[in-house]
Design a protein around this motif. Structure first.
Motif, PDB file in Angstrom:
ATOM      1  N   LEU A  46       0.601  -1.293  -0.187  1.00 43.26           N
ATOM      2  CA  LEU A  46       0.181   0.152  -0.316  1.00 43.26           C
ATOM      3  C   LEU A  46       1.051   0.732   0.016  1.00 43.26           C
ATOM      4  N   ASP A  47       2.025   0.791   0.712  1.00 42.18           N
ATOM      5  CA  ASP A  47       2.663   2.807   0.878  1.00 42.18           C
ATOM      6  C   ASP A  47       3.119   2.671  -0.362  1.00 42.18           C
ATOM      7  N   GLU A  48       3.838   1.681  -1.220  1.00 42.28           N
ATOM      8  CA  GLU A  48       4.980   1.617  -1.896  1.00 42.28           C
ATOM      9  C   GLU A  48       3.622   2.791  -3.334  1.00 42.28           C
ATOM     10  N   ILE A  49       2.698   1.946  -3.505  1.00 43.16           N
ATOM     11  CA  ILE A  49       1.425   2.466  -4.167  1.00 43.16           C
ATOM     12  C   ILE A  49       0.841   3.856  -4.169  1.00 43.16           C
ATOM     13  N   LEU A  50       0.823   3.873  -2.956  1.00 42.75           N
ATOM     14  CA  LEU A  50       0.827   5.782  -2.858  1.00 42.75           C
ATOM     15  C   LEU A  50       1.457   6.396  -2.568  1.00 42.75           C
ATOM     16  N   ASN A  51       3.144   5.998  -2.402  1.00 40.03           N
ATOM     17  CA  ASN A  51       4.433   7.590  -2.544  1.00 40.03           C
ATOM     18  C   ASN A  51       3.858   6.945  -4.140  1.00 40.03           C
ATOM     19  N   VAL A  52       4.532   5.981  -4.631  1.00 44.77           N
ATOM     20  CA  VAL A  52       4.182   6.401  -6.529  1.00 44.77           C
ATOM     21  C   VAL A  52       3.500   7.131  -7.505  1.00 44.77           C
ATOM     22  N   ALA A  53       2.649   6.942  -6.365  1.00 50.15           N
ATOM     23  CA  ALA A  53       1.243   7.432  -7.183  1.00 50.15           C
ATOM     24  C   ALA A  53       1.591   9.237  -7.089  1.00 50.15           C
ATOM     25  N   LEU A  54       1.280   9.877  -5.613  1.00 51.75           N
ATOM     26  CA  LEU A  54       1.479  10.549  -5.352  1.00 51.75           C
ATOM     27  C   LEU A  54       2.429  11.232  -6.016  1.00 51.75           C
ATOM     28  N   ASP A  55       4.022  10.979  -6.318  1.00 50.54           N
ATOM     29  CA  ASP A  55       4.816  11.759  -6.995  1.00 50.54           C
ATOM     30  C   ASP A  55       4.809  11.442  -8.480  1.00 50.54           C
ATOM     31  N   THR A  56       4.161  10.721  -8.846  1.00 51.46           N
ATOM     32  CA  THR A  56       3.675  10.805 -10.665  1.00 51.46           C
ATOM     33  C   THR A  56       2.647  12.096 -10.871  1.00 51.46           C
ATOM     34  N   VAL A  57       1.340  12.004  -9.122  1.00 52.60           N
ATOM     35  CA  VAL A  57       0.391  13.279  -9.582  1.00 52.60           C
ATOM     36  C   VAL A  57       1.160  14.414  -9.833  1.00 52.60           C
ATOM     37  N   LEU A  58       1.994  14.661  -8.749  1.00 50.15           N
ATOM     38  CA  LEU A  58       2.814  16.111  -8.851  1.00 50.15           C
ATOM     39  C   LEU A  58       3.711  16.500  -9.952  1.00 50.15           C
ATOM     40  N   GLU A  59       3.984  15.445 -10.336  1.00 48.93           N
ATOM     41  CA  GLU A  59       4.986  15.854 -12.151  1.00 48.93           C
ATOM     42  C   GLU A  59       4.089  16.005 -12.554  1.00 48.93           C
ATOM     43  N   ILE A  60       3.051  15.242 -13.099  1.00 50.50           N
ATOM     44  CA  ILE A  60       1.860  15.381 -14.381  1.00 50.50           C
ATOM     45  C   ILE A  60       1.206  17.075 -13.814  1.00 50.50           C
ATOM     46  N   ILE A  61       0.933  17.268 -13.186  1.00 52.51           N
ATOM     47  CA  ILE A  61       1.032  19.165 -12.892  1.00 52.51           C
ATOM     48  C   ILE A  61       1.574  20.218 -12.535  1.00 52.51           C
ATOM     49  N   HIS A  62       2.792  19.332 -12.080  1.00 56.04           N
ATOM     50  CA  HIS A  62       4.143  20.577 -12.333  1.00 56.04           C
ATOM     51  C   HIS A  62       3.531  20.854 -11.207  1.00 56.04           C
ATOM     52  N   GLY A  63       3.197  20.167  -9.618  1.00 55.98           N
ATOM     53  CA  GLY A  63       2.959  20.249  -8.276  1.00 55.98           C
ATOM     54  C   GLY A  63       4.121  19.932  -7.388  1.00 55.98           C
ATOM     55  N   ALA A  64       4.486  20.773  -6.550  1.00 49.93           N
ATOM     56  CA  ALA A  64       5.397  20.354  -5.426  1.00 49.93           C
ATOM     57  C   ALA A  64       4.796  20.244  -3.984  1.00 49.93           C
ATOM     58  N   ILE A  65       3.671  20.020  -4.037  1.00 55.52           N
ATOM     59  CA  ILE A  65       3.252  20.242  -2.353  1.00 55.52           C
ATOM     60  C   ILE A  65       1.818  19.308  -2.544  1.00 55.52           C
TER      61      ILE A  65
END
Length: 553
Positions: free
Chosen positions: A169-188
């Motif tokens: 679960l933690d691995e999925i959430l970390n990878v997903a959050l990093d990918t989302v922030l990269e897609i929308i050019h966010g950092a928070i």
């Protein structure tokens, strides 16, 4: 001057005024002909509809004055008129003119495509240019929509690729959050999961947030913006969270400097399992398109969360099953050892004593000259029965727990078992051992039980004439291979234990090897014999094996 009059004045630019009028009248786009001095020479009806009420005719007037209300030719930042370039180069030119709506809203903006063509006289000299204007707002919006959808599909594909194959679960959430922030050019941002028991939301993973914020930002379902999203299942886009009345723990939000904010639900089977928050230090940082994209990702991520939790439950159940099975097998081995010991120390000794006494009685009768055939016959039968029973009890003891397994180890125990059961049936058996030494007790027991099960199957079902048992051990692993030339069977048919108990032996062997961290494969085809291969890693300490001295049982 009417529209027909304007068209008639353009006769210098056409060999047929009637033909030109018909063509231009059928054109819905705005058409304007200007000379090199920006003076209007022709305007079609679509263009004339833009004419100010105070102007009777545009002919002879500067186009930028009469149609744009400017006192000089159009130029940046509005748009650069290509007239000079077209007149000098003789090549057509196209530009897209952006007209911002009066309200400033995106749907009020317009895009005009302007294409200018050079017009030449009979000598080939460029004397004017025809300008065609077309409203391409709909095309631009459609193109923008297609690009947006394409962007969303790419984003979903990236999320899917990133989390596919992950089960933690933690691995999925970390990878997903990093990918989302990269897609929308966010950092928070962060992902909060719903605790059904306490009906609260708490950050599980985060980026760009302080430890104090994450620790203290625990929300009840329905509390604050994220709590509302968890309760309603509807996304919320906030221009400035520090000024929004729905914001909870405003002091924490202000201290963190959060402004622009999006909160979307993470859903699985229409149930909210968590919330994803994306924030920025700039107000109005995010648009509705960003929220729609995150909503799509939220559905995908919610499903991944649910699957990860199912995997976790399955792993926990499997671990419990393995522990219970290990406990049951250990208890079974201890009970086998206890029964074997009692049979050896009690029943077997008494049978041996009985046989000796009967033999002594027969010898004594013979020494005293007592010759009674009925007595001698009964004594001999009793003696034979005692000896045979003792042999059977010894076999039973070896079947339960051969003393050689505890005293001398795996190879001698297998050798004794082969001599006891296979050789009396005329099955030629070859036992090869290499690199063998005392192994951890759990490994020796597991491999002996596998050998025992395989030998029993060979005796009962295989009709084999030859058997090869190969035991090879090194410092890393032990490999046991048992091969026969019997009639074989279709392994694919045995997928579970049926009502008759068929399959118990095969699955039992695999379970035993699995419990000691190894693997077991069974290869067989009708008419081609059977091969059983078991591989067990030697993870137990050598000291444990060495402690099993020759005198131990």
């Amino acid at each position: 001057m009417d529209e027909k009059g304007h068209l008639m004045q353009a006769s210098d630019y056409s060999s047929s005024a009637l033909s030109l009028e018909e063509i231009i009248s059928s054109v819905e786009d705005e058409l304007l002909v200007v000379d090199g001095e920006y003076r209007v020479r022709l305007a079609n009806s679509a263009m004339l509809r833009k004419l100010p009420a105070t102007v009777a005719s545009p002919i002879g007037l500067h186009c930028y004055e009469v149609f744009e209300g400017r006192d000089e030719p159009c130029h940046a930042p509005l748009w650069d008129c290509p007239l000079t370039r077209v007149m000098e180069s003789g090549n057509p030119a196209t530009i897209i003119q952006f007209l911002q709506g009066p309200s400033g809203e995106a749907n009020a903006n317009r895009y005009i495509k302007l294409t200018m063509y050079p017009i030449r006289n009979h000598e080939g000299a460029i004397t004017a240019a025809a300008c065609v204007k077309r409203d391409v707002t709909a095309e631009r919006q459609l193109e923008s929509e297609v690009l947006t959808r394409h962007h969303q599909l790419l984003a979903l594909n990236r999320i899917s690729s990133a989390v596919s194959g992950l089960s933690q679960l933690d691995e999925i959430l970390n990878v997903a959050l990093d990918t989302v922030l990269e897609i929308i050019h966010g950092a928070i941002g962060g992902i909060l999961l719903v605790d059904k028991r306490t009906q609260t939301l708490q950050y599980r993973v985060q980026r760009g947030l302080s430890a104090k914020f994450v620790e203290e930002m625990q929300l009840q379902i329905g509390e604050g913006i994220a709590g509302t999203v968890a309760k309603t299942g509807e996304s919320i886009l906030v221009k400035d969270i520090s000024e929004d009345p729905r914001t909870a723990r405003l002091e924490l939000v202000s201290a963190e400097g959060l402004r622009g904010f999006i909160s979307v639900p993470l859903k699985a089977k229409n149930e909210v399992v968590g919330v994803m928050n994306i924030a920025s230090h700039m107000p109005g940082q995010f648009a509705k398109e960003d929220m729609y994209l995150l909503e799509s990702i939220g559905y995908q991520l919610g499903t991944a969360i649910e699957q990860a939790r199912l995997y976790e439950r399955l792993r926990n159940a499997s671990e419990r099953y393995q522990k219970l099975l290990q406990h049951a097998l250990t208890a079974q081995e201890e009970e086998r050892k206890r029964i074997a010991r009692e049979l050896h120390d009690g029943t077997s000794q008494m049978l041996t004593g009985l046989a000796l006494n009967l033999q002594a009685a027969m010898d004594l009768a013979e020494m005293n000259g007592i010759h009674d055939e009925r007595i001698e016959e009964r004594l001999q039968k009793a003696h034979s029965l005692a000896v045979q029973t003792s042999i059977e009890v010894t076999k039973l003891i070896n079947d339960l727990r051969p003393t050689l397994l505890d005293s001398l180890g795996l190879a001698p125990a297998i050798q004794r078992y082969v001599e006891t059961w296979l050789q009396p049936k005329g099955i030629r058996t070859t036992l090869r051992t290499r690199g063998h030494e005392r192994l951890p007790s759990e490994v020796e027991v597991a491999l002996f039980r596998i050998s025992q099960e395989a030998i029993n199957n060979i005796m009962k079902h295989s009709e084999a004439k030859n058997v090869l048992i190969d035991l090879e051990c090194d410092g890393e692993k032990c490999l046991l291979r048992i091969e026969d030339d019997g009639k074989g069977f279709d392994v694919q048919e045995i997928t579970k234990v049926d009502k008759t108990g068929r399959g118990v032996g095969l699955f039992g062997m695999k379970e035993r090897v699995t419990l000691v961290g190894g693997s077991c494969t069974v290869q067989s085809q009708p008419g081609k014999g059977t091969v059983i291969i078991s591989e067990v890693p030697l993870t137990g300490s050598r000291k444990d094996a060495e402690d099993q001295g020759a005198g131990s049982r």
